[in-house]
Design a protein around this motif. Structure first.
Motif, PDB file in Angstrom:
ATOM      1  N   SER A   1     116.262 -45.013  74.335  1.00  0.00           N
ATOM      2  CA  SER A   1     117.379 -45.729  73.725  1.00  0.00           C
ATOM      3  C   SER A   1     118.346 -44.763  73.049  1.00  0.00           C
TER       4      SER A   1
ATOM      5  N   ASP B   1     120.251 -43.052  75.905  1.00  0.00           N
ATOM      6  CA  ASP B   1     121.158 -44.054  76.471  1.00  0.00           C
ATOM      7  C   ASP B   1     122.373 -44.245  75.558  1.00  0.00           C
ATOM      8  N   GLY B   2     122.136 -44.234  74.252  1.00  0.00           N
ATOM      9  CA  GLY B   2     123.248 -44.361  73.311  1.00  0.00           C
ATOM     10  C   GLY B   2     124.198 -43.188  73.392  1.00  0.00           C
TER      11      GLY B   2
ATOM     12  N   ALA C   1     124.692 -41.274  76.066  1.00  0.00           N
ATOM     13  CA  ALA C   1     125.405 -41.376  77.334  1.00  0.00           C
ATOM     14  C   ALA C   1     126.529 -42.403  77.263  1.00  0.00           C
ATOM     15  N   SER C   2     126.268 -43.534  76.611  1.00  0.00           N
ATOM     16  CA  SER C   2     127.303 -44.561  76.516  1.00  0.00           C
ATOM     17  C   SER C   2     128.458 -44.099  75.635  1.00  0.00           C
ATOM     18  N   ALA C   3     128.157 -43.335  74.571  1.00  0.00           N
ATOM     19  CA  ALA C   3     129.221 -42.795  73.719  1.00  0.00           C
ATOM     20  C   ALA C   3     130.084 -41.814  74.499  1.00  0.00           C
TER      21      ALA C   3
ATOM     22  N   ASP D   1     130.541 -41.839  77.751  1.00  0.00           N
ATOM     23  CA  ASP D   1     131.321 -42.629  78.698  1.00  0.00           C
ATOM     24  C   ASP D   1     132.534 -43.251  78.018  1.00  0.00           C
ATOM     25  N   ASP D   2     132.327 -43.751  76.807  1.00  0.00           N
ATOM     26  CA  ASP D   2     133.424 -44.394  76.087  1.00  0.00           C
ATOM     27  C   ASP D   2     134.547 -43.405  75.803  1.00  0.00           C
TER      28      ASP D   2
ATOM     29  N   TYR E   1     130.755 -44.954  68.104  1.00  0.00           N
ATOM     30  CA  TYR E   1     130.654 -43.614  68.706  1.00  0.00           C
ATOM     31  C   TYR E   1     129.913 -42.661  67.775  1.00  0.00           C
TER      32      TYR E   1
ATOM     33  N   ARG F   1     126.115 -43.348  67.371  1.00  0.00           N
ATOM     34  CA  ARG F   1     125.328 -43.029  68.560  1.00  0.00           C
ATOM     35  C   ARG F   1     125.160 -41.521  68.728  1.00  0.00           C
TER      36      ARG F   1
ATOM     37  N   ASP G   1     122.413 -35.517  83.304  1.00  0.00           N
ATOM     38  CA  ASP G   1     122.185 -36.415  84.431  1.00  0.00           C
ATOM     39  C   ASP G   1     121.346 -35.711  85.487  1.00  0.00           C
TER      40      ASP G   1
END
Length: 352
Positions: free
Chosen positions: A55, A58-59, A61-63, A65-66, A144, A147, A225
């Motif tokens: 988790s 994943d957080g 990676a999402s930050a 991406d944003d 952001y 995370r 990745d």
């Protein structure tokens, strides 16, 4: 039986759970031995048992991406002049210069990045220079900062665990690395290897995602990745593809650890060559946590390692001076003339 047959390059896997979960002395000794073997043969390690929950990554990676999903002009608004912080646009760095080698085309590495790190003001009892540590700027993206800081704290914990293992593996006092990292220059560099839409690129050329270089400090904790692109220079002078195993972090040594061990543990040269799929560059993300050491620490070759490299020990160096010379290469376009050993290995590899 002939033992001289060459073996395929591989990155050793070391399970560090005995240090993360308070294992027995025998279990820790086994881990330290495996780490010593990995550091003295490859310098890159696949680390499992690190304890970072999915988790958290994943957080992160999402930050990433944003932020990297923003338009280029918005991202450029977070550029910080003259500091190892904030946004770096594509084709504004040349990592090979930090390793003492001229690139075919200067400032041509096409990755983009965002840097955050430890700030001088975090150490209220010390008079530290912001020029060494930097001041963070945070994108105005919901969640952001939380995370990224959550992952930063976990990567810092892993780095601390690794230096504890290093101390045992090298037969040093248990607090050896603590003394040179208790106000360490720690930086998290989040990288994105995908050119912005509309950017012209010749796909049949020799593309450079990130040029050949060594990392600057003591140890690097890399999340990435599982997309090919990262290449490591083996001791045979050949470049080898490396991708993280399921759930693993990639760990590599920095220049300062190489100096401590007189290159018995080598700061391994690496680069990113972007994969091209169906005529386009496949996206790749990574986040490198650098534990670079205290700015005011002096790094000298350990007495136990003076006999390595034909007895030619490194000269003592102040961490702030070493980091400044490396950054002047990668971000300032100035050839790092002090990177003699790294440059020699690169030139040798180029002739093979």
């Amino acid at each position: 039986m002939n033992n001289d047959k060459p073996t395929a390059f591989s990155v050793p896997v070391v399970d560090i759970s005995a240090y993360v979960q308070d294992g027995t002395p025998a279990e820790r000794e086994k881990v330290a031995k495996a780490m010593d073997d990995a550091c003295s043969t490859v310098g890159f390690i696949q680390v499992t048992g690190h304890g970072i929950d999915d988790s958290v990554t994943d957080g992160l990676a999402s930050a990433m991406d944003d932020f990297f999903g923003l338009d280029l002009e918005s991202k450029k608004g977070y550029k910080v002049e003259g500091a190892n912080r904030g946004y770096t646009a594509p084709k504004t760095e040349s990592l090979s210069l930090s390793a003492g080698v001229e690139a075919a085309s200067r400032m041509n590495d096409f990755f983009e990045a965002y840097n955050v790190g430890v700030e001088a003001r975090s150490f209220t009892d010390l008079d530290l220079d912001e020029g060494d540590y930097g001041v963070n700027v945070w994108p105005q993206i919901e969640g952001y900062r939380d995370r990224v800081q959550t992952y930063f704290a976990e990567a810092s914990r892993v780095a601390y665990t690794l230096t504890s293992i290093f101390a045992d593996a090298l037969g040093l006092e248990s607090d050896f690395f603590d003394r040179i990292t208790d106000h360490s220059i720690d930086v998290l560099r989040m990288n994105n290897y995908a050119l912005p839409p509309g950017t012209e690129v010749t796909l049949d050329g020799d593309l450079t995602g990130m040029g050949e270089h060594t990392d600057f400090g003591i140890v690097t904790v890399l999340w990435a990745d599982q997309v090919r692109g990262l290449q490591v220079l083996g001791r045979d002078g050949a470049w080898n593809d490396v991708s993280p195993a399921d759930g693993a972090l990639l760990i590599n040594l920095g220049d300062l650890t190489a100096r401590l061990t007189n290159d018995r543990w080598m700061s391994t040269l690496h680069r990113v060559k972007p994969p091209v799929v169906n005529g386009t560059i496949e996206r790749r993300r990574s986040a490198a946590f650098f534990r670079d050491g205290n700015a005011d620490a002096v790094i000298s070759t350990l007495p136990s390692h003076l006999e390595y490299d034909n007895g030619m020990a490194y000269e003592p160096i102040l961490v702030t001076d070493h980091i400044a010379a490396k950054l002047a290469g990668s971000r300032g376009g100035k050839l790092n003339a002090a990177a003699v050993r790294e440059a020699a290995r690169l030139r040798e590899a180029a002739t093979r």
